[in-house]
Design a protein around this motif. Structure first.
Motif, PDB file in Angstrom:
ATOM      1  N   GLU A  95       0.875  -1.165   0.000  1.00 32.68           N
ATOM      2  CA  GLU A  95       0.000   0.000   0.000  1.00 32.68           C
ATOM      3  C   GLU A  95       0.917   1.220   0.000  1.00 32.68           C
ATOM      4  O   GLU A  95       1.826   1.315   0.825  1.00 32.68           O
ATOM      5  CB  GLU A  95      -0.864   0.010   1.250  1.00 32.68           C
ATOM      6  CG  GLU A  95      -1.687   1.272   1.418  1.00 32.68           C
ATOM      7  CD  GLU A  95      -2.478   1.265   2.711  1.00 32.68           C
ATOM      8  OE1 GLU A  95      -2.341   2.233   3.476  1.00 32.68           O
ATOM      9  OE2 GLU A  95      -3.221   0.298   2.947  1.00 32.68           O
ATOM     10  N   ASP A  99       0.833   5.265   0.389  1.00 28.37           N
ATOM     11  CA  ASP A  99       0.026   6.398   0.837  1.00 28.37           C
ATOM     12  C   ASP A  99       0.727   7.690   0.433  1.00 28.37           C
ATOM     13  O   ASP A  99       1.888   7.910   0.796  1.00 28.37           O
ATOM     14  CB  ASP A  99      -0.140   6.370   2.357  1.00 28.37           C
ATOM     15  CG  ASP A  99      -0.827   5.096   2.842  1.00 28.37           C
ATOM     16  OD1 ASP A  99      -1.624   4.527   2.076  1.00 28.37           O
ATOM     17  OD2 ASP A  99      -0.566   4.691   3.983  1.00 28.37           O
ATOM     18  N   THR A 117      -2.381   0.570  -4.431  1.00 26.07           N
ATOM     19  CA  THR A 117      -2.009  -0.783  -3.997  1.00 26.07           C
ATOM     20  C   THR A 117      -1.528  -1.588  -5.196  1.00 26.07           C
ATOM     21  O   THR A 117      -1.954  -1.357  -6.334  1.00 26.07           O
ATOM     22  CB  THR A 117      -3.186  -1.528  -3.342  1.00 26.07           C
ATOM     23  OG1 THR A 117      -4.276  -1.582  -4.256  1.00 26.07           O
ATOM     24  CG2 THR A 117      -3.619  -0.864  -2.045  1.00 26.07           C
ATOM     25  N   ARG A 162       3.981   0.413   2.635  1.00 28.74           N
ATOM     26  CA  ARG A 162       3.991  -0.645   3.637  1.00 28.74           C
ATOM     27  C   ARG A 162       3.200  -1.833   3.112  1.00 28.74           C
ATOM     28  O   ARG A 162       2.405  -1.696   2.183  1.00 28.74           O
ATOM     29  CB  ARG A 162       3.394  -0.156   4.947  1.00 28.74           C
ATOM     30  CG  ARG A 162       1.904   0.177   4.838  1.00 28.74           C
ATOM     31  CD  ARG A 162       1.358   0.755   6.137  1.00 28.74           C
ATOM     32  NE  ARG A 162      -0.061   1.019   6.020  1.00 28.74           N
ATOM     33  CZ  ARG A 162      -1.027   0.159   6.341  1.00 28.74           C
ATOM     34  NH1 ARG A 162      -0.719  -1.043   6.811  1.00 28.74           N
ATOM     35  NH2 ARG A 162      -2.293   0.483   6.210  1.00 28.74           N
ATOM     36  N   CYS A 163       3.422  -2.972   3.720  1.00 25.72           N
ATOM     37  CA  CYS A 163       2.630  -4.158   3.408  1.00 25.72           C
ATOM     38  C   CYS A 163       1.423  -4.154   4.334  1.00 25.72           C
ATOM     39  O   CYS A 163       1.588  -4.258   5.556  1.00 25.72           O
ATOM     40  CB  CYS A 163       3.437  -5.433   3.605  1.00 25.72           C
ATOM     41  SG  CYS A 163       4.774  -5.622   2.436  1.00 25.72           S
ATOM     42  N   PRO A 164       0.215  -4.009   3.784  1.00 28.42           N
ATOM     43  CA  PRO A 164      -0.972  -3.989   4.641  1.00 28.42           C
ATOM     44  C   PRO A 164      -1.260  -5.375   5.215  1.00 28.42           C
ATOM     45  O   PRO A 164      -0.723  -6.374   4.743  1.00 28.42           O
ATOM     46  CB  PRO A 164      -2.083  -3.526   3.705  1.00 28.42           C
ATOM     47  CG  PRO A 164      -1.635  -3.959   2.362  1.00 28.42           C
ATOM     48  CD  PRO A 164      -0.128  -3.882   2.379  1.00 28.42           C
ATOM     49  N   HIS A 165      -2.133  -5.431   6.189  1.00 25.47           N
ATOM     50  CA  HIS A 165      -2.532  -6.689   6.808  1.00 25.47           C
ATOM     51  C   HIS A 165      -4.020  -6.910   6.579  1.00 25.47           C
ATOM     52  O   HIS A 165      -4.781  -5.964   6.421  1.00 25.47           O
ATOM     53  CB  HIS A 165      -2.244  -6.661   8.300  1.00 25.47           C
ATOM     54  CG  HIS A 165      -0.782  -6.647   8.602  1.00 25.47           C
ATOM     55  ND1 HIS A 165       0.003  -5.514   8.445  1.00 25.47           N
ATOM     56  CD2 HIS A 165       0.039  -7.616   9.029  1.00 25.47           C
ATOM     57  CE1 HIS A 165       1.245  -5.806   8.777  1.00 25.47           C
ATOM     58  NE2 HIS A 165       1.297  -7.065   9.137  1.00 25.47           N
TER      59      HIS A 165
END
Length: 100
Positions: free
Chosen positions: A8, A10, A27, A84-87
């Motif tokens: 992701e 931002d 994304t 970042r890698c989202p969860h």
């Protein structure tokens, strides 16, 4: 095979005439955070060029990156972009592309 993760990106945004602020979220799949920001920026540039030429915004490619929510009149602050890698809802990170 190179491992890729789902990222992701931002990017802070500001409306040119009203000064309103927000966040544009991209994304897609990338090998690392720097590559994710680069891919998001390329997707945005492609969407902007298409919009300015009166063409349809490109849909995501196999790597998932696009800027379908492109809106003229907003400036993106790319130097302030973060990746970042989202969860998922259970807190697990998305798996690498080659594990799906």
């Amino acid at each position: 095979m190179t491992h890729h993760a789902y990222f992701e990106v931002d990017v802070p945004i500001r409306h040119v005439s009203s000064g309103q602020r927000g966040l544009h979220i991209f994304t897609g799949w990338a090998k690392d955070a720097a590559a994710a920001i680069q891919a998001a920026h390329a997707a945005y540039d492609a969407a902007r060029a298409a919009s300015e030429a009166g063409q349809e915004i490109p849909y995501p490619g196999p790597d998932g990156w696009s800027a379908c929510g492109f809106r003229p009149g907003w400036e993106l602050d790319w130097p302030a972009a973060t990746a970042r890698c989202p969860h998922d809802l259970f807190g697990w990170p998305y798996p690498p592309l080659d594990e799906q």
